[in-house]
Design an enzyme around this catalytic site. Structure first.
Site, mmCIF file in Angstrom:
data_model
loop_
_atom_site.group_PDB
_atom_site.id
_atom_site.type_symbol
_atom_site.label_atom_id
_atom_site.label_comp_id
_atom_site.label_asym_id
_atom_site.label_seq_id
_atom_site.Cartn_x
_atom_site.Cartn_y
_atom_site.Cartn_z
ATOM 1 N N CYS A 1 -6.632 0.183 1.945
ATOM 2 C CA CYS A 1 -5.539 0.432 2.901
ATOM 3 C C CYS A 1 -5.184 -1.376 2.443
ATOM 4 O O CYS A 1 -5.648 -2.207 1.462
ATOM 5 C CB CYS A 1 -5.959 0.472 4.421
ATOM 6 S SG CYS A 1 -7.532 0.165 4.941
ATOM 7 N N ALA A 2 -4.610 -1.903 3.666
ATOM 8 C CA ALA A 2 -4.163 -2.900 3.635
ATOM 9 C C ALA A 2 -6.177 -4.217 4.201
ATOM 10 O O ALA A 2 -6.370 -4.832 3.364
ATOM 11 C CB ALA A 2 -3.463 -3.742 5.205
#
Length: 174
Positions: free
Chosen positions: A73-74
């Site tokens: 994810c980020a």
């Protein structure tokens, strides 16, 4: 927690060794289409985190159970939640990327590319997440860094490991 947190360095080593692994990227589709972790034996599935909040049942047939699954994810938090959903669904080889794609974009991998005639070495620092290159040239206990990334800890740590002092920094991109 039954999944493993894996560092950008460990992922880089898997990519460079051409290991087969599967990435479940839970960022939004536009972020995924902009850039992702790539490798010759890396497969991807992009399903935004918000679609997996209640579990992974709807993608279970698309995520292999017989190979390593790296959830990204980020920044790490969302991948941990989805990784736990995978574990709860019976997946055993589940990893989450430490620091997320932010850490991946900043990771620098040093590769020795040559020796200097009068002693010393040249290293290329590969920014795996962005494809940028910089150089670390050392001789007689001193070093110069050419075209450094904005995050400099990797160069400082590398200099300490090699017991050299960075004396100069040159940027050829100005």
């Amino acid at each position: 927690m039954d999944f493993t947190i894996i560092s950008p360095k460990e992922v880089t080593e898997k990519v460079l060794r051409k290991e087969s692994f599967f990435i479940l990227d839970v960022r939004n589709k536009d972020a995924f289409s902009d850039w992702k972790i790539e490798g010759s034996r890396v497969e991807h599935l992009n399903v935004p985190y918000f679609d997996l909040i209640d579990g992974v049942d709807k993608i279970a047939g698309q995520v292999p159970k017989d190979q390593d699954v790296l959830v990204v994810c980020a920044k790490q938090g969302s991948s941990e939640m989805v990784a736990q959903h995978l574990v709860d669904a019976g997946y055993e080889r589940v990893f989450a990327l430490e620091g997320g794609m932010k850490a991946w974009s900043e990771f620098l991998h040093p590769v020795k590319i040559g020796d200097l005639k009068e002693g010393g070495s040249i290293y290329q620092f590969v920014r795996m997440g962005k494809g940028c290159l910089s150089y670390f040239i050392e001789t007689d206990g001193e070093a110069i860094v050419v075209d450094p990334a904005r995050t400099v800890d990797a160069y400082i740590d590398f200099a300490k490991e090699r017991n050299v002092t960075i004396k100069h920094v040159v940027d050829t991109h100005l």
